[in-house]
Every structure is written in C-alpha cells, then in structure tokens.
Design a protein around this motif. Structure first.
Motif, short mmCIF file in Angstrom:
data_model
loop_
_atom_site.label_atom_id
_atom_site.label_comp_id
_atom_site.label_asym_id
_atom_site.label_seq_id
_atom_site.Cartn_x
_atom_site.Cartn_y
_atom_site.Cartn_z
N GLU A 295 47.22 92.31 42.72
CA GLU A 295 46.54 91.44 43.39
C GLU A 295 47.43 90.81 44.52
O GLU A 295 48.56 90.43 44.06
N SER A 296 47.30 90.60 45.64
CA SER A 296 48.13 90.01 46.66
C SER A 296 48.09 88.58 46.63
O SER A 296 49.22 88.05 46.95
N GLU A 297 47.16 88.05 46.06
CA GLU A 297 47.03 86.63 46.15
C GLU A 297 47.55 86.17 44.65
O GLU A 297 47.28 86.45 43.70
N THR A 298 48.89 85.01 44.85
CA THR A 298 49.32 84.90 43.76
C THR A 298 48.31 84.15 42.64
O THR A 298 48.85 84.31 41.45
N HIS A 299 47.35 83.45 42.83
CA HIS A 299 46.82 82.61 41.89
C HIS A 299 45.78 83.74 41.14
O HIS A 299 45.20 83.08 40.30
N VAL A 300 45.58 84.98 41.57
CA VAL A 300 44.92 85.94 40.76
C VAL A 300 45.79 87.03 40.22
O VAL A 300 45.21 88.11 39.90
N GLY A 301 47.07 86.96 40.56
CA GLY A 301 47.94 87.97 40.09
C GLY A 301 47.83 88.47 38.73
O GLY A 301 48.36 89.41 38.31
N SER A 302 47.49 87.27 37.61
CA SER A 302 47.67 87.74 36.60
C SER A 302 46.68 88.75 35.94
O SER A 302 46.51 89.30 34.80
N SER A 303 45.53 88.69 36.81
CA SER A 303 44.62 89.84 36.33
C SER A 303 44.95 91.21 36.44
O SER A 303 44.69 91.91 35.29
#
Length: 136
Positions: free
Chosen positions: A56-64
């Motif tokens: 994921e390029s957006e850091t707030h959803v990177g953990s997915s």
C-alpha cells in the motif's frame, strides 16, 4: 517473456504482473490486488514459492500489506522468495527522497519481515532516476 499472469486494477495504469519463460514450471496458487503467489518446480521434485508484493502506498494502510505477508508465510513451509515494492523502508539510509520516514513505521515493517521469516537482501540502483549520466 512467453508466460505471464496479470492483476489489473480497473481504471488505473497500475497493476501487478508476474512474467516468466515457459521453460519454467510455475503454477498460480493465490493472488489479490497486492500479491501474486506462484509455486515453482525446479526441474526435480523440489518446489518453492515465489511471491510478488505491491505494498500500500498510503502509510496509514501499509500494515495491511505486512499482515498479508504474515498470512502468506503461514500458508506453507516450503522455501519462499518474496520480492516487490512494499512502499516502505527498513532503514533511513535507504531513503532517496526528502520525505521523512517514521521510525515507528520502519520498526513495524521490520517486525513483519521477522514474523514472516523473511530477510532483506537489498537492491541498490546504480543511477538515481533524477540523475543524468555524464557525457565524456
């Protein structure tokens, strides 16, 4: 390449692909918008898994993406090669741009790699995309 598998994202130019020469024996085992997993037979009776990841390029959803990696690691005990772009770094020395990277984010990513049994072998580009080769 003679053989391929593509996961296209509707309406965008982005996507994920796995390409290989047909002399290799690859079988698709799973895929999503963020991964492709192939089982590879090495010509004998041995198999390993080859996984392409697009984080994921957006850091707030990177953990997915990291949770996906953990999940994939639990699916098999066969040898596993995982490559791609996780859209995160493991060390501030990998940073090329001027954007800051959260120490907490890097630690969480390193923890996910460890949980998955993965090791970073690293790749470095010889020429940065913004650099122009010198003319002699």
């Amino acid at each position: 390449m003679e053989s391929f598998f593509i996961v296209a994202i509707d309406g965008r130019k982005e996507g994920l692909a796995m390409l290989w020469k047909s002399k290799f024996d690859l079988n698709l085992t799973s895929f999503s918008l963020n991964h492709i997993v192939m089982e590879v037979k090495d010509g004998m009776d041995d198999f390993f898994f080859l996984t392409s990841i697009f984080g994921e390029s957006e850091t707030h959803v990177g953990s997915s993406s990291w949770n996906l990696t953990r999940s994939l690691a639990r699916e098999s005990r066969l040898p596993w090669l995982c490559f791609g772009d996780f859209n995160v770094i493991t060390d501030v020395d990998e940073k090329w741009d001027k954007l800051g990277r959260s120490e907490k984010q890097m630690e969480a990513f390193c923890e996910a790699l460890e949980d998955s049994g993965l090791y970073v072998i690293g790749l470095r580009s010889v020429i940065h995309l913004d650099q122009q080769p010198e003319r002699g």
